[in-house]
Design an enzyme around this catalytic site. Structure first.
Site, short mmCIF file in Angstrom:
data_model
loop_
_atom_site.label_atom_id
_atom_site.label_comp_id
_atom_site.label_asym_id
_atom_site.label_seq_id
_atom_site.Cartn_x
_atom_site.Cartn_y
_atom_site.Cartn_z
N GLU A 1 -2.93 8.93 8.05
CA GLU A 1 -1.46 8.79 8.12
C GLU A 1 -0.87 9.77 9.13
O GLU A 1 0.15 9.51 9.75
CB GLU A 1 -0.82 9.04 6.74
CG GLU A 1 -1.03 7.92 5.73
CD GLU A 1 -0.20 6.65 6.01
OE1 GLU A 1 0.83 6.73 6.69
OE2 GLU A 1 -0.63 5.58 5.55
N CYS B 1 -11.10 2.44 0.11
CA CYS B 1 -9.73 2.84 0.41
C CYS B 1 -9.35 2.02 1.62
O CYS B 1 -10.12 1.98 2.61
CB CYS B 1 -9.64 4.33 0.72
SG CYS B 1 -7.99 4.83 1.27
N ASP C 1 0.89 -1.18 0.00
CA ASP C 1 0.00 0.00 0.00
C ASP C 1 0.92 1.22 0.00
O ASP C 1 2.14 1.10 0.16
CB ASP C 1 -0.88 -0.01 1.26
CG ASP C 1 -1.81 1.20 1.33
OD1 ASP C 1 -2.40 1.58 0.30
OD2 ASP C 1 -1.95 1.79 2.43
N SER C 2 0.31 2.40 -0.13
CA SER C 2 1.10 3.62 -0.03
C SER C 2 1.57 3.86 1.41
O SER C 2 2.55 4.55 1.63
CB SER C 2 0.26 4.82 -0.49
OG SER C 2 -0.94 4.86 0.26
N CYS D 1 -4.30 -1.70 -1.83
CA CYS D 1 -4.55 -0.27 -2.03
C CYS D 1 -5.55 -0.17 -3.17
O CYS D 1 -5.32 -0.75 -4.25
CB CYS D 1 -3.23 0.39 -2.40
SG CYS D 1 -3.40 2.08 -3.00
N HIS E 1 -7.35 2.51 3.87
CA HIS E 1 -7.14 3.28 5.10
C HIS E 1 -8.45 3.43 5.90
O HIS E 1 -8.40 3.62 7.11
CB HIS E 1 -6.66 4.70 4.78
CG HIS E 1 -5.19 4.80 4.47
ND1 HIS E 1 -4.65 4.34 3.30
CD2 HIS E 1 -4.17 5.36 5.18
CE1 HIS E 1 -3.33 4.62 3.31
NE2 HIS E 1 -3.03 5.23 4.43
N1 DGL Z 1 -4.83 3.10 0.91
C1 DGL Z 1 -4.91 3.63 -0.40
C2 DGL Z 1 -6.17 3.18 -1.14
O1 DGL Z 1 -6.77 2.19 -0.76
C3 DGL Z 1 -4.75 5.07 -0.70
C4 DGL Z 1 -4.26 6.14 0.12
C5 DGL Z 1 -3.43 7.11 -0.68
O2 DGL Z 1 -3.96 8.07 -1.27
O3 DGL Z 1 -2.23 6.87 -0.73
O4 DGL Z 1 -6.54 3.78 -2.11
#
Ligand code: DGL
Length: 266
Positions: A154, A186, A11-12, A74, A188
Site C-alpha cells: 500500500e 492475501c 478489499d481493505s 480480501c 495484495h
Molecule cells: N488484501 C487483504 C487480504 O487479502 C489484506 C490486507 C490488509 O491487512 O488489509 O487479506
C-alpha cells in the site's frame, strides 16, 4: 435481480484489484463496483469483531448500490466475515476468495506440503488448514503470518530492493521449510509476485486465487442466469481518498480510474 447490475468487489485497499482484474479479463462485459476500505487498512491487524463490522457496512453499501453479487476480495475478511456478510445479504450471491483456491488445490494434489502466507487475521483464523484438511487430510499445511507485506505494498514498495529484502526475510522462516507449493493467501501479494518467485526454485508452485475466483464467479453467474450480455462500466470507491491510492490503483488496474470517496462508511 437484474443481470446488468454490477458485481461488488471489496478489499481493505488495492489488493482486491488483483481479483477485479482477473474478473475483468474473464468477463469483460461485467460492470465492477470496487470498494477499497482505505480508512480501516490494514485489516490483518484488526480484531475479528472490527473486520466483521467493516465488512458488514461495506456489504450494506454494495447492497444499496444494487450489486447482484458481492466478492470479498480480501482473505482476511473472507476468513473472518464470510458468514456475517451472508447473514447480512441473504438475497445476494456472496463469493469469498478462499473456497475456490481450496477446491483447486485439493482437486489437484495428494500428499503434499502446502505453505500459506497471509495477514495475522487470516493465519490466526486457521481457515486454510481447516478447509484443506477437511477435504484431503493427507495434505499438510505450513502457515506463516507476513504482516508487513500488505502495508508495504500500500505504501508503494513492490518489486524493488526493499520489498525483495522483506519478502526474503519472511520466506526463509523455518515455519515454511520443505513446502511444495505456496498459496498467496492475501490479495495484495500477487503485486509482489516477482519478489516471491525469485526466492524459490522453479519446481515450487506459487498460487494466487484471482483466476480461480474469476472462474468460480463465471460458473455462479451462469448458474443463476446473471451473466450480463451488454458491456457495463466500472466504478471505484474508497472510504478515505488519497492520491497515492489513486495512482497505485490506476497503475495496477491499467485504466483511468475515477475514485469517489464514501464518507458514510464507519
Ligand atoms: N488484501 C487483504 C487480504 O487479502 C489484506 C490486507 C490488509 O491487512 O488489509 O487479506
Amino acid at each position: 435481480m437484474n443481470e446488468n447490475n454490477p458485481i461488488g468487489v471489496f478489499d481493505s485497499g488495492i489488493g482486491g484489484l488483483t481479483v477485479a482484474k482477473a474478473i475483468r479479463s474473464l468477463l469483460p462485459n461485467e460492470g465492477l463496483l470496487y470498494f477499497g476500505d482505505t480508512k480501516h487498512l490494514p485489516y490483518g491487524e484488526k480484531s475479528v469483531h472490527a473486520v466483521q463490522e467493516f465488512s458488514k457496512n461495506i456489504a450494506f453499501f454494495l447492497k444499496q448500490k444494487n450489486c447482484k453479487m458481492i466478492v470479498i476480495a480480501c482473505n482476511t475478511a473472507s476468513s473472518l466475515a464470510y458468514e456475517t456478510i451472508k447473514n447480512e445479504c441473504p438475497n445476494i450471491e456472496i463469493v469469498n476468495v478462499i473456497d475456490p483456491i481450496v477446491k483447486h488445490i485439493t482437486n489437484n494434489i495428494d500428499k503434499k506440503i502446502i505453505g500459506v502466507i497471509g495477514t495475522k487475521g487470516t493465519i490466526n483464523s486457521n481457515v486454510y488448514p481447516q478447509k484443506i484438511k477437511s477435504i484431503n487430510h493427507k495434505i499438510s499445511v505450513k502457515s506463516l503470518a507476513t504482516p508487513l507485506l500488505a502495508v508495504m505494498i500500500e505504501e508503494g514498495f513492490f518489486n524493488d530492493k526493499i520489498s525483495q529484502a522483506i519478502v526474503h526475510n519472511y520466506l526463509k522462516d523455518p515455519a515454511l521449510e520443505g513446502i511444495d507449493k505456496l498459496i498467496l493467501a492475501c490479495t495484495h501479494y500477487p503485486l509482489i509476485y516477482e519478489a516471491i518467485r525469485n526466492f524459490y526454485p522453479k519446481e515450487i508452485d506459487i498460487i494466487d486465487s484471482a483466476n480461480q475466483v474469476a472462474l468460480h464467479i463465471k460458473d455462479v453467474l451462469i448458474d443463476k442466469q446473471l451473466l450480463t450480455h451488454q458491456s457495463q462500466k466500472h466504478r471505484f470507491y474508497v472510504s478515505d481518498y488519497t492520491l497515492s491510492f489513486e495512482r497505485s490503483a490506476k497503475f495496477f488496474f491499467g485504466e483511468d480510474i475515477n475514485l469517489e470517496e464514501v464518507s458514510s462508511i464507519h
